[in-house]
Design a protein around this motif. Structure first.
Motif, mmCIF file in Angstrom:
data_model
loop_
_atom_site.group_PDB
_atom_site.id
_atom_site.type_symbol
_atom_site.label_atom_id
_atom_site.label_comp_id
_atom_site.label_asym_id
_atom_site.label_seq_id
_atom_site.Cartn_x
_atom_site.Cartn_y
_atom_site.Cartn_z
ATOM 1 N N LEU A 14 87.247 -35.934 48.990
ATOM 2 C CA LEU A 14 86.551 -37.327 49.197
ATOM 3 C C LEU A 14 85.344 -36.879 49.400
ATOM 4 O O LEU A 14 84.923 -36.175 50.602
ATOM 5 N N PHE A 15 84.286 -37.201 48.598
ATOM 6 C CA PHE A 15 82.926 -37.097 48.715
ATOM 7 C C PHE A 15 82.193 -38.348 49.409
ATOM 8 O O PHE A 15 82.612 -39.438 49.484
ATOM 9 N N ASP A 16 81.104 -38.047 49.931
ATOM 10 C CA ASP A 16 80.466 -38.948 51.022
ATOM 11 C C ASP A 16 79.982 -40.229 50.061
ATOM 12 O O ASP A 16 80.032 -41.452 50.508
ATOM 13 N N PHE A 17 79.691 -40.252 48.694
ATOM 14 C CA PHE A 17 79.065 -41.344 47.910
ATOM 15 C C PHE A 17 80.470 -42.023 47.621
ATOM 16 O O PHE A 17 80.239 -43.147 46.667
ATOM 17 N N GLN A 18 81.538 -41.893 47.922
ATOM 18 C CA GLN A 18 82.610 -42.480 47.193
ATOM 19 C C GLN A 18 83.059 -43.660 48.185
ATOM 20 O O GLN A 18 84.377 -44.184 47.916
ATOM 21 N N GLY A 19 82.901 -43.552 49.363
ATOM 22 C CA GLY A 19 83.482 -44.498 50.586
ATOM 23 C C GLY A 19 84.620 -44.057 51.072
ATOM 24 O O GLY A 19 85.208 -42.714 50.900
ATOM 25 N N LEU A 20 85.263 -44.844 51.903
ATOM 26 C CA LEU A 20 86.289 -44.564 52.536
ATOM 27 C C LEU A 20 87.223 -45.882 52.978
ATOM 28 O O LEU A 20 86.724 -46.428 53.812
ATOM 29 N N ILE A 21 88.430 -46.038 52.351
ATOM 30 C CA ILE A 21 89.156 -47.294 52.564
ATOM 31 C C ILE A 21 90.479 -46.853 53.093
ATOM 32 O O ILE A 21 91.215 -46.331 52.244
ATOM 33 N N ALA A 22 91.015 -47.120 54.619
ATOM 34 C CA ALA A 22 92.062 -46.958 54.811
ATOM 35 C C ALA A 22 92.975 -48.037 54.851
ATOM 36 O O ALA A 22 92.578 -49.096 55.043
ATOM 37 N N SER A 23 94.302 -47.801 54.647
ATOM 38 C CA SER A 23 95.381 -48.939 54.856
ATOM 39 C C SER A 23 96.661 -48.343 55.590
ATOM 40 O O SER A 23 96.938 -46.939 55.840
ATOM 41 N N ALA A 24 97.286 -49.372 56.342
ATOM 42 C CA ALA A 24 98.861 -49.149 56.972
ATOM 43 C C ALA A 24 99.566 -50.400 56.679
ATOM 44 O O ALA A 24 99.130 -51.459 57.197
ATOM 45 N N ARG A 25 100.688 -49.977 56.101
ATOM 46 C CA ARG A 25 101.621 -51.067 55.677
ATOM 47 C C ARG A 25 102.957 -50.793 56.345
ATOM 48 O O ARG A 25 103.426 -49.743 56.316
ATOM 49 N N PRO A 26 103.594 -51.911 56.787
ATOM 50 C CA PRO A 26 104.995 -51.824 57.567
ATOM 51 C C PRO A 26 105.791 -51.542 56.221
ATOM 52 O O PRO A 26 105.808 -51.938 55.325
ATOM 53 N N PRO A 30 104.570 -43.862 72.154
ATOM 54 C CA PRO A 30 104.826 -42.567 71.564
ATOM 55 C C PRO A 30 105.014 -42.815 69.961
ATOM 56 O O PRO A 30 105.767 -43.647 69.468
ATOM 57 N N LEU A 31 104.448 -41.909 69.115
ATOM 58 C CA LEU A 31 104.360 -41.800 67.801
ATOM 59 C C LEU A 31 104.469 -40.770 67.115
ATOM 60 O O LEU A 31 104.260 -39.593 67.746
ATOM 61 N N ALA A 32 105.126 -40.419 65.995
ATOM 62 C CA ALA A 32 105.121 -39.538 65.047
ATOM 63 C C ALA A 32 104.288 -39.598 63.756
ATOM 64 O O ALA A 32 104.881 -40.544 63.069
ATOM 65 N N PHE A 33 103.217 -39.035 63.511
ATOM 66 C CA PHE A 33 102.596 -39.166 62.379
ATOM 67 C C PHE A 33 102.635 -37.896 61.522
ATOM 68 O O PHE A 33 102.039 -36.696 61.967
ATOM 69 N N GLU A 34 102.789 -38.082 60.466
ATOM 70 C CA GLU A 34 102.684 -37.060 59.327
ATOM 71 C C GLU A 34 101.614 -37.403 58.209
ATOM 72 O O GLU A 34 101.791 -38.395 57.648
ATOM 73 N N ALA A 61 108.551 -48.512 59.983
ATOM 74 C CA ALA A 61 107.782 -47.177 60.269
ATOM 75 C C ALA A 61 106.352 -47.790 59.352
ATOM 76 O O ALA A 61 106.138 -49.146 59.234
ATOM 77 N N MET A 62 105.513 -47.180 59.226
ATOM 78 C CA MET A 62 104.206 -47.551 58.593
ATOM 79 C C MET A 62 103.819 -46.259 57.584
ATOM 80 O O MET A 62 103.888 -45.169 57.845
ATOM 81 N N THR A 63 103.386 -46.876 56.211
ATOM 82 C CA THR A 63 102.862 -46.139 55.296
ATOM 83 C C THR A 63 101.360 -46.365 55.253
ATOM 84 O O THR A 63 100.871 -47.234 55.179
ATOM 85 N N THR A 64 100.707 -45.170 55.412
ATOM 86 C CA THR A 64 99.314 -45.045 55.259
ATOM 87 C C THR A 64 98.582 -44.206 54.288
ATOM 88 O O THR A 64 99.248 -43.526 53.631
ATOM 89 N N GLY A 124 99.913 -40.907 54.411
ATOM 90 C CA GLY A 124 100.558 -40.580 55.643
ATOM 91 C C GLY A 124 102.006 -41.474 55.960
ATOM 92 O O GLY A 124 102.065 -42.598 55.438
ATOM 93 N N SER A 125 102.633 -41.184 57.110
ATOM 94 C CA SER A 125 103.788 -41.954 57.384
ATOM 95 C C SER A 125 103.861 -41.741 59.043
ATOM 96 O O SER A 125 103.676 -40.939 59.426
ATOM 97 N N LEU A 126 103.805 -43.220 59.587
ATOM 98 C CA LEU A 126 103.947 -43.218 60.992
ATOM 99 C C LEU A 126 104.903 -43.854 61.307
ATOM 100 O O LEU A 126 105.371 -44.902 60.990
ATOM 101 N N ARG A 127 105.784 -43.398 62.379
ATOM 102 C CA ARG A 127 106.931 -44.056 62.886
ATOM 103 C C ARG A 127 106.817 -43.968 64.406
ATOM 104 O O ARG A 127 106.218 -43.213 65.153
#
Length: 255
Positions: A218-230, A207-211, A234-237, A250-253
């Motif tokens: 973000l445009f198609d020629f700019q790429g997409l790089i995601a991160s999630a750090r403890p 069970p998770l809560a994500f905000e 919780a996790m900061t995304t 985002g924030s996930l807990r």
């Protein structure tokens, strides 16, 4: 709205993102977005590809963010139901003109219990007047960051998988000539899914809560790089483009 949760859409999403398909049949965070979809008639779509409904605010529609809480396991092999309602509509004055914010709630039940409790924030604004920064020097992905190769093909397939006919994601001529964008828009939900997948790769489960918030286009020629750090239990995304410009947070807990 009710339908059986079948493995096909989940397998299609896993193939699109290049991530593992859950072997236990439990859908990861946000994967419910490829199920229980609205499928309006073609005659009900406006020029931009969005459904035209009575009471829809005028202007350009954008996904601003949301909150999702999983309270149980959404599994394939069983029927699920979704109930949706508009919770709030509010007017604000932005830097480029009037804004209308609409909050929509979606609640998904399976086997007699609530398994997904979600609120989506949508914003409607007038077109024109925006400027978009030029890309800077490329910042390579760091250890733990998750890169997704954003191409017109990927955006088209994600639109098809989520039954999203909004032309800003696949019609480059429309983006440039009508909306004034320099490229195809990367979906807000796709950015949120990328953050959720970055967190799943770091072990987020149960069970998770994500905000989350979309903070820049973000445009198609700019790429997409995601991160999630403890971060303190919780996790900061985040999502950034190849030059390091942040487009989503985002924030996930634990839920």
């Amino acid at each position: 709205m009710a339908e059986p949760i079948l493995p096909g859409p989940a397998a299609a999403l896993a193939a699109l993102l290049g991530v593992p398909l859950p072997e236990d049949g439990v859908l990861p965070l946000l994967w419910h977005w490829v199920y229980l979809l609205d499928r309006p008639a073609q005659a009900d779509l406006g020029p931009d590809g969005h459904p035209v409904r009575e009471g829809t605010p005028p202007g350009r529609r954008m996904w601003a963010g949301g909150r999702v809480r999983t309270t149980g396991e959404l599994r394939w092999g069983e029927e699920a139901t979704r109930h949706s309602e508009v919770l709030a509509t509010r007017e604000k004055q932005g830097r480029s003109g009037p804004l209308t914010f609409v909050t929509v709630a979606h609640r998904i039940h399976q086997a007699g219990r609530l398994v997904v409790d979600e609120e989506q924030d949508l914003v409607y604004r007038a077109s024109g007047g925006e400027t978009y920064p030029a890309g800077g020097p490329e910042v390579p992905p760091e250890p733990g960051e998750w890169a997704l190769d954003v191409t017109p093909t990927l955006l088209f397939r994600f639109s098809a998988l989520t039954y999203n006919a909004h032309r800003i994601h696949y019609d480059r001529d429309y983006c440039r000539d009508v909306e004034g964008y320099p490229g195809l828009l990367t979906h807000g939900p796709l950015q949120a899914l990328a953050m959720a997948e970055a967190a799943r790769a770091r072990g987020a489960a149960g069970p998770l809560a994500f905000e989350y918030r979309l903070v820049a286009p973000l445009f198609d020629f700019q790429g997409l790089i995601a991160s999630a750090r403890p971060d303190a239990g919780a996790m900061t995304t985040a999502v950034r483009d190849r030059s390091g410009r942040r487009t989503a947070t985002g924030s996930l807990r634990p839920g």
